[in-house]
Scaffold this motif. Structure first.
Motif, PDB file in Angstrom:
ATOM      1  N   LEU A   1     -10.378  -5.136   3.669  1.00 52.81           N
ATOM      2  CA  LEU A   1     -10.468  -5.597   2.293  1.00 52.81           C
ATOM      3  C   LEU A   1     -11.560  -4.830   1.542  1.00 52.81           C
ATOM      4  N   GLU A   2     -12.698  -4.622   2.179  1.00 57.50           N
ATOM      5  CA  GLU A   2     -13.759  -3.862   1.520  1.00 57.50           C
ATOM      6  C   GLU A   2     -13.331  -2.430   1.250  1.00 57.50           C
ATOM      7  N   SER A   3     -12.523  -1.867   2.170  1.00 56.54           N
ATOM      8  CA  SER A   3     -12.024  -0.511   1.964  1.00 56.54           C
ATOM      9  C   SER A   3     -11.091  -0.455   0.758  1.00 56.54           C
ATOM     10  N   TYR A   4     -10.218  -1.449   0.632  1.00 55.72           N
ATOM     11  CA  TYR A   4      -9.281  -1.480  -0.495  1.00 55.72           C
ATOM     12  C   TYR A   4     -10.010  -1.717  -1.813  1.00 55.72           C
ATOM     13  N   THR A   5     -10.949  -2.689  -1.811  1.00 57.27           N
ATOM     14  CA  THR A   5     -11.611  -3.047  -3.062  1.00 57.27           C
ATOM     15  C   THR A   5     -12.583  -1.975  -3.539  1.00 57.27           C
ATOM     16  N   SER A   6     -12.982  -1.067  -2.657  1.00 62.36           N
ATOM     17  CA  SER A   6     -13.831   0.032  -3.104  1.00 62.36           C
ATOM     18  C   SER A   6     -13.088   0.934  -4.088  1.00 62.36           C
ATOM     19  N   LYS A   7     -11.752   0.947  -3.997  1.00 56.53           N
ATOM     20  CA  LYS A   7     -10.936   1.742  -4.913  1.00 56.53           C
ATOM     21  C   LYS A   7     -10.328   0.885  -6.016  1.00 56.53           C
TER      22      LYS A   7
ATOM     23  N   PHE B   1     -16.783  -9.401  -0.774  1.00 57.15           N
ATOM     24  CA  PHE B   1     -15.974  -8.280  -0.262  1.00 57.15           C
ATOM     25  C   PHE B   1     -15.289  -7.527  -1.399  1.00 57.15           C
ATOM     26  N   GLY B   2     -15.912  -7.498  -2.574  1.00 59.10           N
ATOM     27  CA  GLY B   2     -15.337  -6.781  -3.686  1.00 59.10           C
ATOM     28  C   GLY B   2     -14.294  -7.548  -4.465  1.00 59.10           C
ATOM     29  N   VAL B   3     -14.076  -8.820  -4.129  1.00 59.08           N
ATOM     30  CA  VAL B   3     -13.076  -9.643  -4.808  1.00 59.08           C
ATOM     31  C   VAL B   3     -13.810 -10.644  -5.696  1.00 59.08           C
ATOM     32  N   PHE B   4     -13.498 -10.616  -6.963  1.00 55.81           N
ATOM     33  CA  PHE B   4     -14.088 -11.558  -7.910  1.00 55.81           C
ATOM     34  C   PHE B   4     -13.258 -12.835  -7.920  1.00 55.81           C
TER      35      PHE B   4
ATOM     36  N   ARG C   1       0.839  -1.208   0.000  1.00 60.21           N
ATOM     37  CA  ARG C   1       0.000   0.000   0.000  1.00 60.21           C
ATOM     38  C   ARG C   1       0.867   1.248   0.000  1.00 60.21           C
ATOM     39  N   ARG C   2       1.951   1.245   0.805  1.00 59.65           N
ATOM     40  CA  ARG C   2       2.846   2.400   0.835  1.00 59.65           C
ATOM     41  C   ARG C   2       3.610   2.553  -0.474  1.00 59.65           C
ATOM     42  N   MET C   3       3.754   1.441  -1.203  1.00 57.20           N
ATOM     43  CA  MET C   3       4.384   1.516  -2.520  1.00 57.20           C
ATOM     44  C   MET C   3       3.465   2.180  -3.551  1.00 57.20           C
ATOM     45  N   GLY C   4       2.192   2.327  -3.201  1.00 55.52           N
ATOM     46  CA  GLY C   4       1.243   2.886  -4.149  1.00 55.52           C
ATOM     47  C   GLY C   4       0.702   1.871  -5.123  1.00 55.52           C
ATOM     48  N   ASN C   5       0.599   0.602  -4.695  1.00 56.35           N
ATOM     49  CA  ASN C   5       0.090  -0.466  -5.556  1.00 56.35           C
ATOM     50  C   ASN C   5      -1.117  -1.099  -4.869  1.00 56.35           C
ATOM     51  N   PRO C   6      -2.321  -0.516  -5.036  1.00 60.35           N
ATOM     52  CA  PRO C   6      -3.492  -1.055  -4.318  1.00 60.35           C
ATOM     53  C   PRO C   6      -3.880  -2.461  -4.779  1.00 60.35           C
ATOM     54  N   ALA C   7      -3.645  -2.788  -6.059  1.00 62.22           N
ATOM     55  CA  ALA C   7      -3.990  -4.139  -6.529  1.00 62.22           C
ATOM     56  C   ALA C   7      -3.178  -5.187  -5.783  1.00 62.22           C
ATOM     57  N   LEU C   8      -1.911  -4.843  -5.484  1.00 64.07           N
ATOM     58  CA  LEU C   8      -1.055  -5.763  -4.733  1.00 64.07           C
ATOM     59  C   LEU C   8      -1.562  -5.913  -3.299  1.00 64.07           C
ATOM     60  N   SER C   9      -2.019  -4.810  -2.717  1.00 61.35           N
ATOM     61  CA  SER C   9      -2.563  -4.879  -1.354  1.00 61.35           C
ATOM     62  C   SER C   9      -3.792  -5.768  -1.305  1.00 61.35           C
ATOM     63  N   VAL C  10      -4.674  -5.614  -2.299  1.00 59.16           N
ATOM     64  CA  VAL C  10      -5.883  -6.439  -2.335  1.00 59.16           C
ATOM     65  C   VAL C  10      -5.524  -7.912  -2.490  1.00 59.16           C
ATOM     66  N   ARG C  11      -4.523  -8.208  -3.331  1.00 59.25           N
ATOM     67  CA  ARG C  11      -4.137  -9.594  -3.554  1.00 59.25           C
ATOM     68  C   ARG C  11      -3.582 -10.227  -2.273  1.00 59.25           C
ATOM     69  N   HIS C  12      -2.709  -9.499  -1.573  1.00 58.24           N
ATOM     70  CA  HIS C  12      -2.126 -10.052  -0.333  1.00 58.24           C
ATOM     71  C   HIS C  12      -3.174 -10.181   0.764  1.00 58.24           C
TER      72      HIS C  12
ATOM     73  N   PRO D   1     -11.019  -3.047  -7.226  1.00 58.45           N
ATOM     74  CA  PRO D   1     -11.628  -4.380  -7.019  1.00 58.45           C
ATOM     75  C   PRO D   1     -10.621  -5.503  -7.271  1.00 58.45           C
ATOM     76  N   GLY D   2     -10.817  -6.591  -6.539  1.00 60.58           N
ATOM     77  CA  GLY D   2      -9.960  -7.764  -6.729  1.00 60.58           C
ATOM     78  C   GLY D   2     -10.353  -8.539  -7.963  1.00 60.58           C
ATOM     79  N   THR D   3      -9.368  -8.999  -8.705  1.00 65.01           N
ATOM     80  CA  THR D   3      -9.617  -9.718  -9.954  1.00 65.01           C
ATOM     81  C   THR D   3      -8.918 -11.073  -9.916  1.00 65.01           C
ATOM     82  N   MET D   4      -9.119 -11.836 -11.004  1.00 62.67           N
ATOM     83  CA  MET D   4      -8.467 -13.138 -11.148  1.00 62.67           C
ATOM     84  C   MET D   4      -7.283 -13.051 -12.108  1.00 62.67           C
ATOM     85  N   GLU D   5      -6.764 -11.845 -12.333  1.00 60.62           N
ATOM     86  CA  GLU D   5      -5.638 -11.687 -13.240  1.00 60.62           C
ATOM     87  C   GLU D   5      -4.328 -11.986 -12.520  1.00 60.62           C
ATOM     88  N   LEU D   6      -3.346 -12.401 -13.288  1.00 61.97           N
ATOM     89  CA  LEU D   6      -2.010 -12.668 -12.759  1.00 61.97           C
ATOM     90  C   LEU D   6      -1.283 -11.341 -12.597  1.00 61.97           C
TER      91      LEU D   6
END
Length: 1141
Positions: free
Chosen positions: A498-504, A658-661, A463-474, A506-511
């Motif tokens: 998790l809901e707070s992160y995915t609101s900005k 929770f916003g994660v597909f 999150r501090r790196m500025g990568n929200p998709a990575l935060s959602v994945r972890h 969303p979690g996906t099934m991408e690599l």
């Protein structure tokens, strides 16, 4: 010395240290291009010698470390190579001056130096110089390696001269005292002539010469000098240099034992031509060394000394050396590096526990105040060393400490990317993988609490790196894999985050691909909710397709000429595990049932839950559900519509939680139960919906065959009543309805049914076909209840005091007209519902009406559907025939059928037969009705071949004949009942109550006798008129309807008069005379043929006369039944002559 070299290893003691540095402004890319080529020349064979010289290159080396060069010569910078850019001649003096300034930094220890100049051409570049090399550019410098080799040879020359110079000091000369930087002030004012001082000087110099020998490739000599140095320094308690001598001894022994090196470098490091005595593993025995000086001839020492340490002794000497180092605060770096070297040796020896002791000691060595970068480096090296000895969790611990150090509060710009990268490297040490599939392989590995802490740190760092998709994945990974170890409060906190992160984002099934090449696999939420069973549901019974049977055996699963094959059997077993034995239909909604439960302590909302399929185009219809907290197994049905034909495989399901597909595949679900995942989809079929005019039944029929009934109707009928059932057929599908077949099946019942229970005519309905989608057609079915109308045993007991139990036999006492309960057999207070006349329970009749229909593409492929309508009929008794008998009529071809009829209903009832008046019966009343019927010629009934084949048993054949006769008789009687108050009517059948005796009375005799008087047929009440005195013709005709020849017969005609008082007068000789004989003779008559006898009568007086025709008893007549000889009575009225005539 304050800057430790964590990459040091034991074999570095035999290397010469060369520093390569840029001078002036040189691009980093160009510098490291040259540095890489320079450092590739790391060892050379010395000319005219079997020795090998090893070089260690550094592009940065602290000058203060160079001050320890006398203590350990491999720390001394003996060579300097500088790289510079110079493009004009006027810049050359300044460039060369910088080179000299650089040399002055290491000037006291340098053996030689070189300057590589790039870009300068012309007169200056053409001047031959040994210390400077000119190159036009960085691409045209092919001779760099050759220059380096020459440079190294020059270093060897200086080294060898120094070694010889030190080794050949005369014993009488004064040996200088070698010192480390912090010792110089301590030795001021010492007595230099004392024996103790001289031994110290000799011991240190011996150690120094050993270092030079080791660097010069003389391993044997170095071992000897190290041993001598150890003896001398031990005697004077010079612990710091004693530790250095012991470390040198260890290094030389390591170089011998492990020629491949301990630092992980490739290539053998063993010097060529070096050899040791055979018994090199034993420890050194002290030689006879003089204290006056260093003996220049060491051959005697080499010859009798067993100098090389064994692998075990190497570690012991390392421990001893480190213990000596630890006595000196300023030797912390030396001690730390010695520990590192010992660990690398122990790692090769696979002695992990001892290596960990050295590392633990290294952790607690107190150096000067380190910078944050130096701390990171220290912890990282400790991590690598722990990894080297197999302490993976300890290694991960120090790697994590290094990661936290990257973002320490004291750092102005925290390195979150470096922190994240180091945290990723700690995962294997904590048995943690970022692939969720690894957590489906049995029990959990590792400490869950530590793993959760690490995952939280990864989430925060990303999150501090500025990568929200990575935060959602972890965070998704943390929730999926650590769910069983989270407390209820932690589950709530993680899901809220998790809901707070995915609101900005969303979690996906991408690599997710990281810059360093690491790929993060997707994390499907297979535990939110947890699925325990997946079951593919068959279509409803009314929609299930069925294959039309083929005579060619197309339903065989495999086309093999063998009856049994183990290969085929094996394949079928595998097929059975996945393939399902029912089909889905294209265009129809299909269902898959999941048994799920919610492991969370709060309500779980699952959105967009649908099926994942392959093989067939499939339209999934997503569902949303809300599961209560910690629910038990909860059924969830997912639906979809296959849009094409083929084989469809249910691979899994998808959810949004929770916003994660998530795409959850069945193969990745542990412990899941399934009835198979592949089902065949057949072409589209029409859909038929039926509605009826009768109310639906609350009771569902359960046929023994297991067929499911889609619709049930019920109706209450009286016995003998007929109900019309109107059925509306509607095509609610998308395909035209082209074929329709209707069949019925009566469920097993104890009651015997007469006639057709269900009857219909399909022609009018089929005339409306094909039935297009949305169109309707009508279909009418007649429900006719015709049970046995005979009286039951308990009713006879109530109707007759004599206890007659078989209906149809004559009663010996007269009927009572009104039925009353028997006192001796009924309770005083009968229960409610036991009214007068309630002698029989309501009978239940059940039948199934099957509609077999097809159309569209499915019909072309040979499929059809079955729709079943269940019919439930409650049959109440209407009337009973309690007694049946016959009376002869006046005609021989007729008789009277006497029926005692009992009204078992609670309503007034009328009953009538064909051409008879209605008989009124009150509730519970019994009356007798007489019906005059023509006798029946049963012999004329045709016997079908099927009847003969079906009833091979004579008893069954006779029963079937009796039923046929009863049906014929019933149709002629046409008995009907009517309940005016209910406006309900029906028929009353005598089929089940006619016994053999009654049937015989109703049967027309096979021999038909006809008597004609004056051409007039005489029978019943027919009176033949004649005149007195006129002869009257008399004709007797016999017709043989039997299947055999009959006759001959002899008949006698006897006239008489009936006085109507029981007196018959046969003495009429004076009143009647025969013209001819009064006896008639009939010859044999064949079947279906007839015979006629003629005669005449002459009446002499007026009056009413009767003729009695008697048969003569003979053998032929006795063989036939008496009933075959029933002749009609003849009544002749003789009148006087017509006077007017």
């Amino acid at each position: 010395m304050s800057v430790p070299d964590y990459m040091q290893c034991a074999e570095d003691h035999q290397t010469l240290l060369v520093v390569v540095q840029p001078v002036g402004i040189v691009s980093e890319e160009n510098f490291f291009r040259i540095y890489k080529r320079i450092s590739s020349v790391s060892q050379i064979n010395v000319r005219d010698s079997q020795r090998v010289l090893y070089i260690r290159y550094r592009h940065h080396y602290p000058p203060e470390n160079n001050e320890w060069g006398d203590f350990q010569t491999h720390r001394k910078v003996v060579g300097l190579i500088t790289v510079t850019d110079c493009f004009s001649a006027k810049d050359w003096p300044q460039t060369f001056e910088k080179f000299h300034v650089q040399k002055e930094i290491y000037g006291s220890t340098l053996y030689d130096s070189r300057l590589f100049v790039f870009g300068l051409q012309g007169e200056i570049a053409e001047q031959p110089r040994t210390d400077v090399a000119f190159y036009p550019n960085y691409d045209e410098c092919e001779s760099v390696e050759k220059r380096i080799e020459d440079f190294i040879e020059s270093l060897f020359i200086v080294l060898e001269s120094k070694r010889l110079d030190r080794a050949t000091d005369k014993s009488g000369d004064k040996i200088p005292l070698l010192c480390v930087p912090f010792e110089k002030k301590d030795f001021v004012g010492l007595d230099t002539d004392s024996r103790h001082y001289k031994k110290r000087c000799q011991g240190r110099m011996r150690k120094h010469v050993g270092d030079l020998c080791l660097q010069a490739g003389m391993l044997q000599d170095s071992l000897v000098h190290y041993h001598m140095s150890v003896e001398l320094l031990r005697s004077v308690n010079d612990f710091l240099w004693l530790g250095a001598a012991l470390e040198g001894l260890c290094s030389a022994s390591v170089i011998y034992h492990y020629p491949g090196g301990t630092g992980g470098k490739t290539g053998a490091r063993r010097p060529q031509g070096s050899s040791l005595p055979a018994d090199t593993g034993n420890r050194h025995r002290p030689g006879a060394l003089t204290t006056n000086g260093i003996n220049a001839d060491t051959s005697t020492e080499i010859g009798r000394a067993k100098n090389c340490l064994s692998p075990e002794d190497i570690i012991d000497k390392y421990k001893e050396a480190i213990s000596y180092y630890s006595k000196y605060k300023n030797a912390g770096v030396i001690e730390l590096e010695a520990c590192v070297k010992a660990v690398r040796v122990l790692a090769i020896q696979k002695r992990s526990m001892e290596a960990s002791e050295f590392l633990q000691n290294a952790v607690y060595i107190n150096l000067r105040q380190l910078s944050e970068e130096e701390k990171i480096q220290r912890y990282s090296i400790l991590s690598e060393l722990y990894e080297l000895i197999g302490f993976h969790r300890k290694s991960a611990f120090f790697k994590r400490v290094a990661a936290m150090q990257c973002v320490a509060p004291s750092i102005a710009e925290p390195g979150w990317r470096a922190c994240y990268k180091l945290l990723l490297e700690t995962l294997p040490g904590y048995s943690l993988s970022l692939d969720p599939k690894d957590f489906n392989k049995g029990t959990h590995r590792g400490w869950a609490a530590v793993q959760m802490r690490l995952l939280h740190e990864l989430v925060y760092a990303s999150r501090r790196m500025g990568n929200p998709a990575l935060s959602v994945r972890h965070l998704s990974f943390l929730l999926q894999t650590m769910l069983d170890f989270l407390s209820d409060q932690e589950k709530k906190d993680v899901t809220q985050s998790l809901e707070s992160y995915t609101s900005k984002c969303p979690g996906t099934m991408e690599l997710l691909s990281l810059p360093d090449g690491l790929n993060l696999p997707p994390v499907p939420f297979t535990k939110l909710p947890i699925v325990r069973r997946v079951k593919l549901l068959n279509l409803p019974a009314s929609l299930r397709p069925q294959k039309m049977k083929s005579l060619l055996g197309q339903n065989m699963s495999t086309k093999s000429p063998f009856i049994y094959s183990p290969i085929i059997a094996h394949n079928r077993g595998e097929e059975r595990n996945k393939k399902i034995d029912f089909q889905w239909v294209q265009g129809d909604v299909c269902e898959v049932q999941l048994m799920v439960y919610n492991p969370m302590p709060f309500e779980l909302r699952v959105e967009n839950m649908g099926l994942l399929t392959s093989g067939v185009e499939f339209e999934s219809l997503p569902a949303a559900l809300s599961l209560p907290a910690e629910s038990g197994l909860y059924p969830v049905t997912l639906v979809g519509v296959p849009r094409s034909t083929g084989h469809i495989t249910i691979n899994g399901y998808h959810t949004t939680v929770f916003g994660v597909f998530s795409d959850c595949l069945l193969d990745n679900l542990p412990g899941i139960k399934t009835n198979g995942s592949t089902v065949e989809v057949i072409p589209a079929l029409p859909r038929l919906q039926i509605s009826t005019s009768l109310p639906r039944s609350a009771r569902t029929l359960q046929p023994a065959s297991g067929d499911e009934i889609s619709t049930n109707v019920s109706v209450q009928l009286y016995n003998g009543e007929t109900q019309q059932l109107d059925i509306k057929l509607e095509n609610i599908g998308t395909e035209p309805l082209e074929k329709l077949e209707v069949t019925s099946k009566i469920l097993t019942t104890k009651e015997k049914l007469y006639g057709d229970f269900l009857s219909w005519k399909l022609e009018e309905t089929l005339a409306q076909f094909p039935l297009q989608p949305g169109k309707t057609a009508t279909f009418t079915v007649n429900i006719k209840v015709k049970l046995d109308f005979s009286c039951q045993e308990n009713l006879l007991q109530d109707l007759n005091d004599d206890g007659i139990s078989v209906s149809g036999l004559p009663l010996s006492s007269p009927f009572r007209q009104v039925v009353k309960p028997r006192v001796d057999s009924k309770p005083v207070n009968p229960p409610e519902g036991s009214k007068a006349g309630d002698f029989s329970h309501v009978k239940t009749l059940e039948a199934i009406l099957n509609f077999k229909y097809s159309g569209g593409p499915g019909h072309v492929d040979g499929y059809y559907r079955n729709l079943s309508l269940g019919i439930h009929v409650e049959a109440e008794p209407s009337v009973f025939f309690t007694r049946v008998s016959t009376l002869p009529a006046t005609s021989t071809r007729q008789c009277h059928l006497l029926l005692d009829v009992f009204n078992s209903t609670e309503h007034e009832l009328t009953i009538s037969a064909k051409n008879n008046e209605e008989l009124i019966l009150h509730a519970g009343e019994c009356q007798r009705m007489a019906i005059q019927v023509d006798k029946f010629n049963f012999e004329s009934f045709p016997e079908s071949p099927a009847e003969r084949n079906q009833f091979t048993n004579p008893k069954q054949l006779e029963e079937e004949r009796q039923e046929t006769r009863g049906l014929e008789i019933n149709s002629k009687l046409d008995i009907h009942w009517n309940i005016p108050s209910l406006k309900r009517h029906g028929e009353a059948s005598v089929e089940g109550i006619l016994n053999q005796l009654v049937l015989e009375h109703l049967q027309l005799a096979p021999l038909q006798w006809d008597v004609l008087v004056d051409g007039q047929l005489c029978d019943c009440d027919v009176v033949a008129d004649c005149r007195v005195g006129d002869p009257i013709p008399l004709e007797v005709r016999l017709t043989n309807w039997s299947k055999r020849n009959v006759g001959p017969f002899a008949l006698t005609v006897i006239p008489y008069q009936d006085y109507q008082n029981g007196v018959h007068n046969y003495e009429l000789q004076d009143a009647i005379t025969f013209v001819g004989s009064n006896t008639f003779y009939i010859d044999s008559v064949r079947p279906t043929e007839n015979s006629v006898c003629l005669g005449a009568l002459l009446f002499l007086y007026t009056g009413d006369f009767y003729l009695n025709i008697k048969f003569h008893e003979d053998t032929t007549s006795k063989e036939l039944p008496l009933s075959w000889f029933c002749l009609p009575s003849v009544h002749i009225r003789a009148q006087g002559p017509d006077l007017q005539a």
